[in-house]
Design a protein around this motif. Structure first.
Motif, short mmCIF file in Angstrom:
data_model
loop_
_atom_site.label_atom_id
_atom_site.label_comp_id
_atom_site.label_asym_id
_atom_site.label_seq_id
_atom_site.Cartn_x
_atom_site.Cartn_y
_atom_site.Cartn_z
N ILE A 26 0.85 -1.29 -0.15
CA ILE A 26 0.23 -0.63 0.17
C ILE A 26 0.92 1.16 -0.18
O ILE A 26 0.11 2.19 -0.71
N ALA A 27 1.85 1.35 0.85
CA ALA A 27 2.71 2.58 0.56
C ALA A 27 3.11 2.94 -0.20
O ALA A 27 2.86 4.04 -0.66
N PRO A 28 3.89 2.18 -1.16
CA PRO A 28 4.68 2.59 -2.46
C PRO A 28 3.63 2.91 -3.68
O PRO A 28 3.61 4.05 -4.35
N ILE A 29 2.26 2.42 -3.68
CA ILE A 29 0.87 3.11 -4.01
C ILE A 29 0.90 3.97 -3.89
O ILE A 29 0.34 4.86 -4.51
N VAL A 30 0.25 4.32 -2.38
CA VAL A 30 0.05 5.60 -2.23
C VAL A 30 0.83 7.27 -1.97
O VAL A 30 1.08 7.99 -2.47
N VAL A 31 1.67 6.33 -2.00
CA VAL A 31 3.29 7.51 -2.18
C VAL A 31 3.53 7.83 -3.82
O VAL A 31 3.18 8.92 -4.34
N GLY A 32 3.15 6.94 -4.69
CA GLY A 32 3.52 6.65 -5.99
C GLY A 32 2.31 7.67 -6.92
O GLY A 32 2.41 8.15 -7.31
N ILE A 33 1.25 6.99 -6.13
CA ILE A 33 0.08 8.44 -6.29
C ILE A 33 0.01 9.99 -6.11
O ILE A 33 0.62 10.87 -7.14
N PHE A 34 1.04 9.95 -4.56
CA PHE A 34 1.35 11.51 -5.11
C PHE A 34 2.38 11.67 -5.57
O PHE A 34 2.60 13.47 -5.65
N GLY A 35 3.39 11.26 -6.67
CA GLY A 35 4.28 11.38 -6.80
C GLY A 35 3.74 11.55 -8.44
O GLY A 35 4.43 12.39 -8.82
N MET A 36 2.86 10.80 -8.91
CA MET A 36 2.30 11.30 -9.91
C MET A 36 1.34 12.68 -9.89
O MET A 36 1.46 13.25 -10.42
N ILE A 37 1.08 13.39 -8.74
CA ILE A 37 0.57 13.95 -8.28
C ILE A 37 1.26 15.17 -8.93
O ILE A 37 1.07 16.13 -9.64
#
Lengths: 405, 306
Positions: B67-78
């Motif tokens: 979950i953490a890589p996905i959450v932070v990954g989405i933050f990164g994409m934003i």
């Protein structure tokens, strides 16, 4: 001509008036020089500035017409940055008194400057016992704790309990060296032996290599001569490498309540170490700590460094109030501060010695087991108390030039 | 001699963090041409996400790894969509400054709320294999998650550290495979060479760039989750590490995937040996090596000339 004479008269009158005001000058500027962003910022930092504010409010000097200002800055644990700020504070901002000044490297550098410029330093954050020994100064008071006291209290207790062989993990700068030197002396004096030592750079995140060396040494005690983030990571990783479960004992030579809080009791339980202040000691400390934590952003209880800022300033305010004004003369003020006994709710009754050492009791604590703790910040069990006159380096051993022999 | 083997192994463990982080950096630099100085802050966010998942929602380590890589990954994409994409085609310096600013802001916010000494995160004790009940007999076999350790004869190896090495090796190789050997990776590499041409084939290049940044950021967050049980979860944990990781990327050759993986592991080992022979120099040895490598081969060990 007439104008010239009146201008001259006016000028003289103003100068006289200003001179008169100098004797009754009731302004003070306090400089909180600390680590606001790095690995020690929870021990001092914003909490030290808050403690200074609370001391100003509680002193009641404002009602007597005093004007007290506080400035704060981040020395980033670098002696050169610390002295640059300190120089500017004294020369430009007219700062009278420095408080906190944690990090031994910074403290020793600022100590020289404060002496040269005749300001005052109440050091509550730095550990090195050199501040009241070889480097002692008529302008500096070392308030809360020092490496000699930590070594004396924790080191002696552990050797007596059977920990007679030691291996040191030492932070590679003034503080770590002083703590290791003082503790090693106590260990040897109490009949123990130092098997080895490893010096790591300040602010390391990985201690596994050093811990493996300590483990291979088979020493009964692994002494951590470091502080803050370095200590918490050492403790956490020592648990991982099975140092304690393998039969060695971890000795925290300098540990603060914030470190225990951030480690959690599960990891920190059973550690022995020495502090001179704990929020839950008595009614006085509890009352102050409650007010303090309500005003802190993360509701943290005060560390002994922060408590020292409050306690030191309260004594300073009493002194200059009794003097009837601020003479802006560091040596004079510190000499007066040494004359009067200290008394405040946080550290109790105490005295300041000729070498600048503030004396008060030292407490040996043990960290509670998770089941023994009744809630957040309920962390310590009191194991032993050393009276102030026995906890610190005796004057007979002091190399301080201020001490008459 | 035994101690030396132990140091080699410990070096390899640290190396796996360097490898994971520098891999993400290399992916981002290779595809986006951005020197991602926010990488350390995003690594820190990964560790904090794991902490929040555990302490606010009760979601443990194993799910946090996903979950953490996905959450932070989405933050990164934003971040990429709202800010970084406007820097495409500009000098590297702009990307470096922007991401450095982002890192300072993110770290500042976390430090403001959580202080500097950090938060605890325990090594997972689940799944439990064997009889771990409180009244189990003394000699009963019990394995609590990744807790405890093994005596290898020459050292005591915490199980968790062994897991970190194996897991990061697998992730590194998978990422390398994805970029160098699959069709998607081929599109990606083509898109960085000639975006106009690739777009002509009907491929949405901006979306691919965004996903790539998300992947790199996700790798940083993953390293953060892996490190949470070893180090305190601290706002500055990434800031302390990022400079070393940059040195790794430079030594390995900017943008070279395999180079950063191998250099990451190798430097961990060299650092571990320094800690054994001359501990005082362990924080600087990486930079000394960087200077030496750049003097001899300015493009890095495996880098190609621009």
């Amino acid at each position: 001509m007439k104008h010239r004479i009146s201008a001259l008269l006016l000028g003289t009158a103003l100068a006289l008036a200003a001179g008169g005001a100098m004797a009754q000058d009731k302004t003070v500027k306090i400089g909180v020089l600390t680590d606001n962003s790095g690995l020690y910022s929870d021990l001092g930092g914003a909490g030290s500035t808050l403690a200074a504010q609370m001391a100003v409010e509680d002193s009641g000097l404002a009602a007597k017409g005093w004007k007290i200002d506080i400035v704060s800055a981040d020395h980033q644990n670098k002696p050169d940055i610390g002295t640059t700020i300190a120089r500017q504070w004294i020369d430009v901002e007219k700062v009278d008194i420095f408080v906190d000044v944690l990090n031994s490297g910074v403290a020793l550098a600022v100590n020289n400057l404060v002496k040269e410029k005749n300001a005052v330093m109440i050091n509550t954050g730095a550990a090195t016992s050199d501040l009241t020994n070889t480097q002692c100064s008529p302008n500096t008071i070392h308030w809360v704790y020092d490496t000699y006291m930590l070594a004396n209290s924790t080191g002696q207790a552990l050797v007596k309990a059977g920990g007679d062989t030691w291996y040191f993990l030492t932070a590679d700068y003034a503080f770590g060296h002083a703590l290791e030197r003082d503790t090693a002396a106590v260990v040897v004096k109490s009949g123990g032996k130092v098997i080895g030592t490893v010096r790591h750079p300040l602010n390391s995140s990985d201690f596994s290599s050093f811990l493996l060396q300590a483990q291979a040494s088979k020493a009964k005690i692994v002494g951590m001569a470091n502080a803050g983030g370095d200590t918490t990571n050492t403790i956490k990783q020592a648990a991982e490498f099975g140092i304690v479960s393998g039969g060695q004992k971890l000795a925290g030579l300098l540990l603060f309540i914030n470190d225990v809080h951030s480690l959690g009791l599960k990891v920190a339980q059973g550690l022995n170490f020495t502090e001179t202040f704990y929020w839950d000691l008595n009614d006085g400390t509890r009352a102050f700590s409650k007010r303090f934590s309500e005003r802190m952003k993360n509701k943290a209880m005060p560390s002994m460094v922060q408590a020292g800022v409050y306690s030191g300033l309260i004594h300073y305010f009493k002194t200059i109030d009794a003097m009837g004004g601020n003479p802006h003369d560091g040596v004079k003020v510190v000499a007066k501060m040494k004359e009067a006994p200290t008394d405040d709710p946080l550290f109790g009754k105490g005295t300041i010695r000729a070498d600048g050492r503030k004396l008060h009791p030292a407490y040996l604590f043990e960290v509670k087991k998770p089941a023994e703790s009744k809630g957040p910040w309920d962390y310590y069990k009191l194991v032993g108390t050393t009276p102030g006159d026995q906890a610190f380096r005796p004057l007979s051993e002091s190399a301080c030039p201020l001490v008459k022999k | 001699m035994q101690a030396l083997y132990a140091q080699l192994l410990v070096g390899l463990i640290n190396g796996s963090f360097y490898a994971l982080l520098s891999l993400g950096l290399a992916v981002i630099f290779g595809m986006l041409n951005i020197i991602n100085f926010a990488h350390g802050a995003l690594y820190m966010m990964g560790a904090f996400t794991a902490y929040f998942l555990l302490h606010l929602t009760g979601i443990g380590y194993w799910w946090a790894l996903l979950i953490a890589p996905i959450v932070v990954g989405i933050f990164g994409m934003i971040l990429e969509r709202t800010m970084l994409q406007w820097l495409a085609g500009l000098d590297h310096l702009y990307g470096l400054l922007l991401t450095f600013g982002i890192a300072l802001i993110v770290q500042g916010v976390f430090q403001n709320y959580f202080g500097s000494s950090g938060l605890p995160y325990a090594i997972p004790d689940y799944p439990q294999i064997g009889d771990c009940s409180p009244n189990a007999p003394q000699d009963a076999f019990c394995r609590r998650g990744l807790q405890g350790g093994m005596n290898l004869g020459f050292m005591f190896l915490p199980v968790y550290r062994g897991w970190v090495v194996i897991f990061s090796l697998v992730v590194c190789i998978a990422t390398w495979f994805l970029i160098e050997k699959t069709r998607l990776g081929a599109y990606l590499r083509a898109a960085t060479e000639n975006p106009t041409l690739v777009r002509a084939f009907g491929i949405n290049v901006p979306r691919m760039i965004t996903l790539t940044y998300g992947l790199g950021v996700g790798l940083a967050a993953l390293a953060g989750v892996l490190s949470a049980p070893i180090n305190q979860v601290r706002p500055l944990m990434g800031a302390d590490l990022i400079i070393v990781v940059f040195a790794v990327v430079v030594i390995g050759g900017m943008g070279s995937i395999m180079g950063s993986i191998i250099t990451g592991f190798a430097l961990g080992v060299i650092e571990g040996l320094t800690k054994y022979f001359y501990p005082e120099a362990s924080n600087t040895v990486v930079f000394v090596l960087m200077v030496l490598v750049l003097l001899v081969k300015p493009t890095g060990l495996t880098g190609r000339a621009a």
